[in-house]
Design an enzyme around this catalytic site. Sequence first.
Site, PDB file in Angstrom:
ATOM      1  N   ARG A 163      -7.972   5.730  18.352  1.00 55.02           N
ATOM      2  CA  ARG A 163      -7.628   5.516  19.755  1.00 55.02           C
ATOM      3  C   ARG A 163      -8.165   6.639  20.644  1.00 55.02           C
ATOM      4  O   ARG A 163      -8.029   7.819  20.321  1.00 55.02           O
ATOM      5  CB  ARG A 163      -6.112   5.416  19.938  1.00 55.02           C
ATOM      6  N   TYR A 175       6.975  -1.453  13.305  1.00 53.54           N
ATOM      7  CA  TYR A 175       6.016  -0.898  12.347  1.00 53.54           C
ATOM      8  C   TYR A 175       5.496  -1.961  11.382  1.00 53.54           C
ATOM      9  O   TYR A 175       5.391  -1.735  10.185  1.00 53.54           O
ATOM     10  CB  TYR A 175       6.623   0.289  11.581  1.00 53.54           C
ATOM     11  N   ARG A 197      -1.773  -1.793  13.820  1.00 56.49           N
ATOM     12  CA  ARG A 197      -0.522  -2.072  14.533  1.00 56.49           C
ATOM     13  C   ARG A 197      -0.782  -2.795  15.849  1.00 56.49           C
ATOM     14  O   ARG A 197      -1.553  -2.308  16.688  1.00 56.49           O
ATOM     15  CB  ARG A 197       0.205  -0.757  14.800  1.00 56.49           C
ATOM     16  N   GLN A 231     -20.400  11.558  23.259  1.00 54.32           N
ATOM     17  CA  GLN A 231     -20.482  12.942  22.816  1.00 54.32           C
ATOM     18  C   GLN A 231     -21.078  13.810  23.936  1.00 54.32           C
ATOM     19  O   GLN A 231     -21.685  13.297  24.873  1.00 54.32           O
ATOM     20  CB  GLN A 231     -21.318  12.995  21.523  1.00 54.32           C
ATOM     21  N   LYS A 236     -24.474  13.095  25.576  1.00 56.52           N
ATOM     22  CA  LYS A 236     -24.847  11.722  25.906  1.00 56.52           C
ATOM     23  C   LYS A 236     -24.930  11.502  27.416  1.00 56.52           C
ATOM     24  O   LYS A 236     -24.549  12.349  28.224  1.00 56.52           O
ATOM     25  CB  LYS A 236     -23.867  10.736  25.274  1.00 56.52           C
ATOM     26  N   HIS A 256     -27.584   5.767  22.719  1.00 52.70           N
ATOM     27  CA  HIS A 256     -28.522   6.347  23.688  1.00 52.70           C
ATOM     28  C   HIS A 256     -28.743   5.434  24.889  1.00 52.70           C
ATOM     29  O   HIS A 256     -29.563   5.775  25.744  1.00 52.70           O
ATOM     30  CB  HIS A 256     -29.896   6.576  23.042  1.00 52.70           C
ATOM     31  N   PHE A 310     -30.240   9.263  14.155  1.00 51.82           N
ATOM     32  CA  PHE A 310     -29.183  10.204  13.797  1.00 51.82           C
ATOM     33  C   PHE A 310     -28.393   9.607  12.645  1.00 51.82           C
ATOM     34  O   PHE A 310     -28.139   8.396  12.610  1.00 51.82           O
ATOM     35  CB  PHE A 310     -28.275  10.468  14.999  1.00 51.82           C
ATOM     36  N   ASP A 314     -26.764  -0.188  17.792  1.00 52.26           N
ATOM     37  CA  ASP A 314     -26.397   1.211  17.964  1.00 52.26           C
ATOM     38  C   ASP A 314     -26.959   1.625  19.320  1.00 52.26           C
ATOM     39  O   ASP A 314     -28.146   1.937  19.454  1.00 52.26           O
ATOM     40  CB  ASP A 314     -26.973   2.067  16.835  1.00 52.26           C
TER      41      ASP A 314
END
Length: 387
Positions: free
Chosen positions: A235, A225, A218, A186, A189, A163, A89, A160
């Site tokens: 996140r 900040y 951060r 996703q 999956k 899968h 992919f 990767d």
Amino acid sequence: MSISRDVPEFPAWPQFDDAERVNLLRALEQGQWWRMGGSEVTEFEREFAEYHGAEHALAVTNGTHALELALQVLGVGPGTEVIVPAFTFISSSQAAQRLGAVAVPVDIDPGTFCIDPAAVERAIGPRTAAIMPVHMAGHIADMDALEKLSADSGVPLIQDAAHAHGARWQGRRVGEFPSVAAFSFQNGKLMTAGEGGAVLFPEGEQYEQAFLRHSCGRPPADRGYFHQTSGSNFRMNELSAAVLRAQLGRLDGQISLREERAPLLTRLLDQIDGVTAQSRDERCDRNPHYMMMFRLPGITEERRNALVDKLIARGVPAFAAFRAIYRCPGFWETGAPELSVDELAARCPTTEAVHQDTIWLHHRTLLGTEEQMHRIADVVADTLATA
């Protein structure tokens, strides 16, 4: 005599039950729905790392971001190259390309469809910053050969593992290799919250850098900040993590059932004239089977696509295989090698064949009954014979 048009309905996907409902309610009622104020993401990371034998896990927004973040931690950026399989992919290459790196496609093994270590070795050069094996359809790539190449060349691996939730290679889980690994959650999956991803890290320094970069640079306790690095907002939210904790709880049982069904369906498909199922290296001793893949060697892409449509019409959730990444317009927008499509195709003869003649079935088929495995094979055989 023609086989009946309909195959009995396979189990639905995604799957859920009261575990997801309970977890979502718990996440809602804690009153904080982002990771800095809640506990679901942190607990999911701990559970996911433990399940895969990793020291650290970082939950992120999706699998593509997981790859991009992991590559950035490994130092990938402008002026570098990342070796990727030509058959995957396109997120595998785009994650590197979006960082300003050049993606270098190489060929795959004709049996497992995973990256070919010999092709990787030929592609390593002075600008190579990472090697990205893709554990295709849940089958772990040849990590013995790839780890030796990494050690000899000094080029790190990034797995990767989009899968490969729960996969093993000679007893080693994905997180037990001394390399970064990226996962996807996703919708299709093996475990899912609609979207989401995670990165496993073998040591703390990489994890700490990734945490900063996934949260706009951060630190967790920052109130002034003081953004210490560049980054973005990758996140994961608390509601997604709550769903994934429930999904993780049933993953092992689902893998066990797929491992029972896959050998039967593989044998049945291999008995059909003109069909060759994805092979399995015996060193991959646990394959979660994200896809059930099989080739129709010599078929044209057009006829393959027509067969996919006919299988779907008869109740088999079938799909055409990934297109070779160098045959996608998006591959050439940025970070492409100084080679033409024809030159890359000449270097990747297996990819050229596989991307045109391969069909894959959704993993929910392997959650069906033994009788359904026979029905799948019957429909494939009959559809081929009458096409």
